[in-house]
Write an enzyme that holds these catalytic residues in place. Structure first.
Site, PDB file in Angstrom:
ATOM      1  N   ASP A  66       0.829  -1.212   0.000  1.00  0.00           N
ATOM      2  CA  ASP A  66       0.000   0.000   0.000  1.00  0.00           C
ATOM      3  C   ASP A  66       0.861   1.260   0.000  1.00  0.00           C
ATOM      4  O   ASP A  66       1.981   1.251   0.500  1.00  0.00           O
ATOM      5  CB  ASP A  66      -0.917  -0.027   1.235  1.00  0.00           C
ATOM      6  CG  ASP A  66      -2.097   0.932   1.093  1.00  0.00           C
ATOM      7  OD1 ASP A  66      -2.372   1.379  -0.031  1.00  0.00           O
ATOM      8  OD2 ASP A  66      -2.733   1.232   2.120  1.00  0.00           O
TER       9      ASP A  66
ATOM     10  N   ASN B  23       1.211   3.456  -2.920  1.00  0.00           N
ATOM     11  CA  ASN B  23       1.715   3.903  -4.234  1.00  0.00           C
ATOM     12  C   ASN B  23       1.210   5.297  -4.596  1.00  0.00           C
ATOM     13  O   ASN B  23       1.956   6.125  -5.122  1.00  0.00           O
ATOM     14  CB  ASN B  23       1.271   2.943  -5.336  1.00  0.00           C
ATOM     15  CG  ASN B  23       1.845   1.553  -5.168  1.00  0.00           C
ATOM     16  OD1 ASN B  23       2.679   1.327  -4.296  1.00  0.00           O
ATOM     17  ND2 ASN B  23       1.390   0.623  -5.999  1.00  0.00           N
ATOM     18  N   GLY B  24      -0.070   5.531  -4.327  1.00  0.00           N
ATOM     19  CA  GLY B  24      -0.678   6.809  -4.691  1.00  0.00           C
ATOM     20  C   GLY B  24      -0.048   7.965  -3.912  1.00  0.00           C
ATOM     21  O   GLY B  24       0.284   9.007  -4.482  1.00  0.00           O
ATOM     22  N   ARG B  25       0.131   7.753  -2.595  1.00  0.00           N
ATOM     23  CA  ARG B  25       0.729   8.805  -1.770  1.00  0.00           C
ATOM     24  C   ARG B  25       2.188   9.043  -2.144  1.00  0.00           C
ATOM     25  O   ARG B  25       2.675  10.162  -2.134  1.00  0.00           O
ATOM     26  CB  ARG B  25       0.607   8.433  -0.278  1.00  0.00           C
ATOM     27  CG  ARG B  25      -0.754   8.775   0.298  1.00  0.00           C
ATOM     28  CD  ARG B  25      -1.016   8.036   1.574  1.00  0.00           C
ATOM     29  NE  ARG B  25      -1.369   6.646   1.310  1.00  0.00           N
ATOM     30  CZ  ARG B  25      -1.469   5.724   2.246  1.00  0.00           C
ATOM     31  NH1 ARG B  25      -1.222   6.029   3.510  1.00  0.00           N
ATOM     32  NH2 ARG B  25      -1.816   4.494   1.930  1.00  0.00           N
ATOM     33  N   TRP B  26       2.868   7.984  -2.517  1.00  0.00           N
ATOM     34  CA  TRP B  26       4.276   8.110  -2.949  1.00  0.00           C
ATOM     35  C   TRP B  26       4.349   8.988  -4.198  1.00  0.00           C
ATOM     36  O   TRP B  26       5.194   9.888  -4.291  1.00  0.00           O
ATOM     37  CB  TRP B  26       4.847   6.724  -3.236  1.00  0.00           C
ATOM     38  CG  TRP B  26       6.322   6.691  -3.513  1.00  0.00           C
ATOM     39  CD1 TRP B  26       7.330   6.519  -2.601  1.00  0.00           C
ATOM     40  CD2 TRP B  26       6.955   6.819  -4.797  1.00  0.00           C
ATOM     41  NE1 TRP B  26       8.550   6.543  -3.237  1.00  0.00           N
ATOM     42  CE2 TRP B  26       8.341   6.728  -4.590  1.00  0.00           C
ATOM     43  CE3 TRP B  26       6.487   7.009  -6.105  1.00  0.00           C
ATOM     44  CZ2 TRP B  26       9.276   6.813  -5.629  1.00  0.00           C
ATOM     45  CZ3 TRP B  26       7.410   7.102  -7.135  1.00  0.00           C
ATOM     46  CH2 TRP B  26       8.784   7.003  -6.891  1.00  0.00           C
TER      47      TRP B  26
ATOM     48  N   SER C 252      -7.635  -5.571  -5.141  1.00  0.00           N
ATOM     49  CA  SER C 252      -8.763  -6.105  -4.380  1.00  0.00           C
ATOM     50  C   SER C 252     -10.045  -5.985  -5.200  1.00  0.00           C
ATOM     51  O   SER C 252     -10.103  -5.213  -6.168  1.00  0.00           O
ATOM     52  CB  SER C 252      -8.912  -5.340  -3.062  1.00  0.00           C
ATOM     53  OG  SER C 252      -9.447  -4.054  -3.300  1.00  0.00           O
TER      54      SER C 252
ATOM     55  N   ASN D 172     -11.032  -2.516  -5.432  1.00  0.00           N
ATOM     56  CA  ASN D 172     -10.241  -1.584  -6.241  1.00  0.00           C
ATOM     57  C   ASN D 172     -10.879  -1.261  -7.609  1.00  0.00           C
ATOM     58  O   ASN D 172     -10.497  -0.288  -8.263  1.00  0.00           O
ATOM     59  CB  ASN D 172      -8.804  -2.095  -6.443  1.00  0.00           C
ATOM     60  CG  ASN D 172      -7.945  -2.006  -5.189  1.00  0.00           C
ATOM     61  OD1 ASN D 172      -7.094  -2.858  -4.947  1.00  0.00           O
ATOM     62  ND2 ASN D 172      -8.155  -0.979  -4.378  1.00  0.00           N
TER      63      ASN D 172
ATOM     64  N   ARG E 132     -12.106   2.343  -8.252  1.00  0.00           N
ATOM     65  CA  ARG E 132     -11.198   3.474  -8.539  1.00  0.00           C
ATOM     66  C   ARG E 132     -11.486   4.047  -9.925  1.00  0.00           C
ATOM     67  O   ARG E 132     -12.159   3.403 -10.741  1.00  0.00           O
ATOM     68  CB  ARG E 132      -9.749   2.979  -8.468  1.00  0.00           C
ATOM     69  CG  ARG E 132      -9.372   2.623  -7.044  1.00  0.00           C
ATOM     70  CD  ARG E 132      -7.902   2.345  -6.931  1.00  0.00           C
ATOM     71  NE  ARG E 132      -7.574   2.062  -5.530  1.00  0.00           N
ATOM     72  CZ  ARG E 132      -6.371   2.089  -5.013  1.00  0.00           C
ATOM     73  NH1 ARG E 132      -5.335   2.375  -5.777  1.00  0.00           N
ATOM     74  NH2 ARG E 132      -6.176   1.836  -3.739  1.00  0.00           N
TER      75      ARG E 132
ATOM     76  N   ARG F 274       1.908  -4.813   6.275  1.00  0.00           N
ATOM     77  CA  ARG F 274       1.226  -3.785   5.496  1.00  0.00           C
ATOM     78  C   ARG F 274       2.088  -2.530   5.503  1.00  0.00           C
ATOM     79  O   ARG F 274       2.507  -2.054   6.555  1.00  0.00           O
ATOM     80  CB  ARG F 274      -0.160  -3.442   6.043  1.00  0.00           C
ATOM     81  CG  ARG F 274      -0.843  -2.397   5.140  1.00  0.00           C
ATOM     82  CD  ARG F 274      -2.294  -2.172   5.470  1.00  0.00           C
ATOM     83  NE  ARG F 274      -2.899  -1.323   4.432  1.00  0.00           N
ATOM     84  CZ  ARG F 274      -4.162  -1.384   4.044  1.00  0.00           C
ATOM     85  NH1 ARG F 274      -4.967  -2.254   4.593  1.00  0.00           N
ATOM     86  NH2 ARG F 274      -4.631  -0.574   3.094  1.00  0.00           N
TER      87      ARG F 274
ATOM     88  N   ARG G 112      -5.016  -1.549   8.862  1.00  0.00           N
ATOM     89  CA  ARG G 112      -6.221  -2.345   8.597  1.00  0.00           C
ATOM     90  C   ARG G 112      -5.895  -3.473   7.626  1.00  0.00           C
ATOM     91  O   ARG G 112      -4.838  -3.503   7.007  1.00  0.00           O
ATOM     92  CB  ARG G 112      -7.356  -1.459   8.079  1.00  0.00           C
ATOM     93  CG  ARG G 112      -7.036  -0.663   6.840  1.00  0.00           C
ATOM     94  CD  ARG G 112      -8.259   0.090   6.302  1.00  0.00           C
ATOM     95  NE  ARG G 112      -7.860   1.004   5.244  1.00  0.00           N
ATOM     96  CZ  ARG G 112      -7.551   2.288   5.427  1.00  0.00           C
ATOM     97  NH1 ARG G 112      -7.621   2.818   6.618  1.00  0.00           N
ATOM     98  NH2 ARG G 112      -7.169   3.041   4.414  1.00  0.00           N
TER      99      ARG G 112
HETATM  100  C1  IPE Z   1      -5.581  -2.721  -0.207  1.00  0.00           C
HETATM  101  O1  IPE Z   1      -5.189  -1.411  -0.419  1.00  0.00           O
HETATM  102  C2  IPE Z   1      -5.582  -3.473  -1.495  1.00  0.00           C
HETATM  103  C3  IPE Z   1      -4.276  -3.696  -2.099  1.00  0.00           C
HETATM  104  C4  IPE Z   1      -3.117  -3.392  -1.582  1.00  0.00           C
HETATM  105  C5  IPE Z   1      -4.310  -4.328  -3.383  1.00  0.00           C
HETATM  106  P1  IPE Z   1      -6.257  -0.246  -0.594  1.00  0.00           P
HETATM  107  O2  IPE Z   1      -5.469   1.011  -0.728  1.00  0.00           O
HETATM  108  O3  IPE Z   1      -7.196  -0.566  -1.674  1.00  0.00           O
HETATM  109  O4  IPE Z   1      -7.021  -0.303   0.805  1.00  0.00           O
HETATM  110  P2  IPE Z   1      -7.960   0.750   1.527  1.00  0.00           P
HETATM  111  O5  IPE Z   1      -9.068   1.071   0.577  1.00  0.00           O
HETATM  112  O6  IPE Z   1      -7.139   1.936   1.852  1.00  0.00           O
HETATM  113  O7  IPE Z   1      -8.416   0.031   2.747  1.00  0.00           O
HETATM  114  C1  IPE Z   2      -1.520   0.232  -3.349  1.00  0.00           C
HETATM  115  O1  IPE Z   2      -1.314   1.600  -3.370  1.00  0.00           O
HETATM  116  C2  IPE Z   2      -1.770  -0.338  -4.731  1.00  0.00           C
HETATM  117  C3  IPE Z   2      -3.129  -0.830  -4.954  1.00  0.00           C
HETATM  118  C4  IPE Z   2      -4.109  -0.835  -4.102  1.00  0.00           C
HETATM  119  C5  IPE Z   2      -3.409  -1.356  -6.276  1.00  0.00           C
HETATM  120  P1  IPE Z   2      -2.524   2.631  -3.407  1.00  0.00           P
HETATM  121  O2  IPE Z   2      -2.837   2.908  -4.832  1.00  0.00           O
HETATM  122  O3  IPE Z   2      -3.635   2.158  -2.575  1.00  0.00           O
HETATM  123  O4  IPE Z   2      -1.837   3.917  -2.751  1.00  0.00           O
HETATM  124  P2  IPE Z   2      -2.479   4.906  -1.710  1.00  0.00           P
HETATM  125  O5  IPE Z   2      -2.974   4.083  -0.571  1.00  0.00           O
HETATM  126  O6  IPE Z   2      -3.572   5.634  -2.414  1.00  0.00           O
HETATM  127  O7  IPE Z   2      -1.346   5.788  -1.302  1.00  0.00           O
HETATM  128 MG    MG Z   3      -4.072   2.359  -0.610  1.00  0.00          MG
END
Ligand code: IPE
Ligand code: IPE
Ligand code: MG
Length: 246
Positions: free
Chosen positions: A21, A23-26, A66, A69, A72, A189, A195
């Site tokens: 988890d 990637n988006g914030r990074w 997931s 996901n 999104r 995690r 969570r």
């Molecule tokens: C959990 O991460 C699913 C995966 C890492 C593939 P999310 O970023 O989707 O989880 P939530 O929505 O913050 O709980």
């Molecule tokens: C995990 O990183 C990758 C997947 C759930 C596919 P996120 O994309 O959830 O990154 P954040 O949580 O928004 O930073």
């Molecule tokens: Mg995430």
């Protein structure tokens, strides 16, 4: 002393599961679109897989997508699915060279066709590898998996092939997509969230949980070593008291 040499090799977890988890914030921290974070997460996947195999971990499960996901933005979902195809195609040779078998859990038949085919090819090409099994959780959710198992067992019971009294932990575990795979002793995690997000609910009943603030694209071998060292310092009592443990 470096981190790797602090690991007790005869006390390794057999199975490590990771919720990748952050990637988006990074990406946001780097002033880039979210997809940039996903692309940079691939390096962490490579490093973690290599480190786990080198140590002698037998199973590594990575939560990659997931069932939730799908909610999104379409562009991000498409980018993730494309990245999956690219990554499998690029990494397959390395997986083979390192004797790593690819496996998947989740409702993979519902992935876009290209992703599904790439995944199946990867699984087929690496099926005889022995050193470690790399399990990708794709279109996976624990509630989905538990419901599927329940339906499957109910059907067997209805047709008379299974006595309801015969359903014990082993029978139930055998109906899950992780059939034959030992439960993870360690669940990691990244990104600071505390969570489970619908991951392996049955299988982590007694797993040690390790949460780290490191964002997934920054995760490297040393981060994995650190998690394993932490795990090895815990006392796993399984309901007993310390004095009962040998
Ligand atoms: C959990 O991460 C699913 C995966 C890492 C593939 P999310 O970023 O989707 O989880 P939530 O929505 O913050 O709980
Ligand atoms: C995990 O990183 C990758 C997947 C759930 C596919 P996120 O994309 O959830 O990154 P954040 O949580 O928004 O930073
Ligand atoms: Mg995430």
């Amino acid at each position: 002393m470096d981190l790797k040499s602090q690991i007790i090799l005869d006390k390794l977890p057999r199975h490590i599961a990771i919720i990748m988890d952050g990637n988006g914030r990074w990406a946001k921290q780097h002033g880039k679109p979210r997809v940039f974070g996903h692309r940079n997460g691939v390096k962490a996947v490579r490093e973690t897989t290599e480190a786990a195999a080198e140590l002698g971990i037998k199973y590594l499960t990575l939560y990659a997508f997931s069932t939730e996901n799908w909610k999104r933005p379409k562009m991000e979902v498409n980018a993730l699915m494309t990245l999956l195809v690219e990554t499998i195609k690029n990494e397959i040779e390395t997986l083979n060279k390192n004797d790593i078998r690819l496996h998947a859990i989740g409702d993979i038949a519902k992935l876009p066709k290209k992703s599904y085919i790439a995944l199946q090819q990867g699984i087929e090409i690496t099926k005889n590898n022995q050193r470690m099994t790399l399990i990708l959780a794709l279109n996976y959710s624990a509630k989905w998996e538990i419901l599927e198992a329940t339906r499957q067992l109910a059907l067997q019971a209805k047709s008379g092939l299974l006595q309801p009294e015969a359903i014990d932990e082993d029978v139930f575990a055998g109906a899950l997509s992780t059939k034959g795979i030992p439960d993870p002793e360690l669940l990691i995690r990244t990104s600071g969230e505390s969570r489970i997000s619908n991951f392996l609910l049955w299988q982590i009943a007694y797993s040690e949980l390790y949460f780290t603030p490191t964002l997934w694209p920054d995760f490297r071998k040393d981060h994995l070593y650190q998690a394993i060292i932490d795990f090895q310092h815990r006392e796993r009592r399984f309901g007993k008291i310390s004095e009962q443990l040998v």
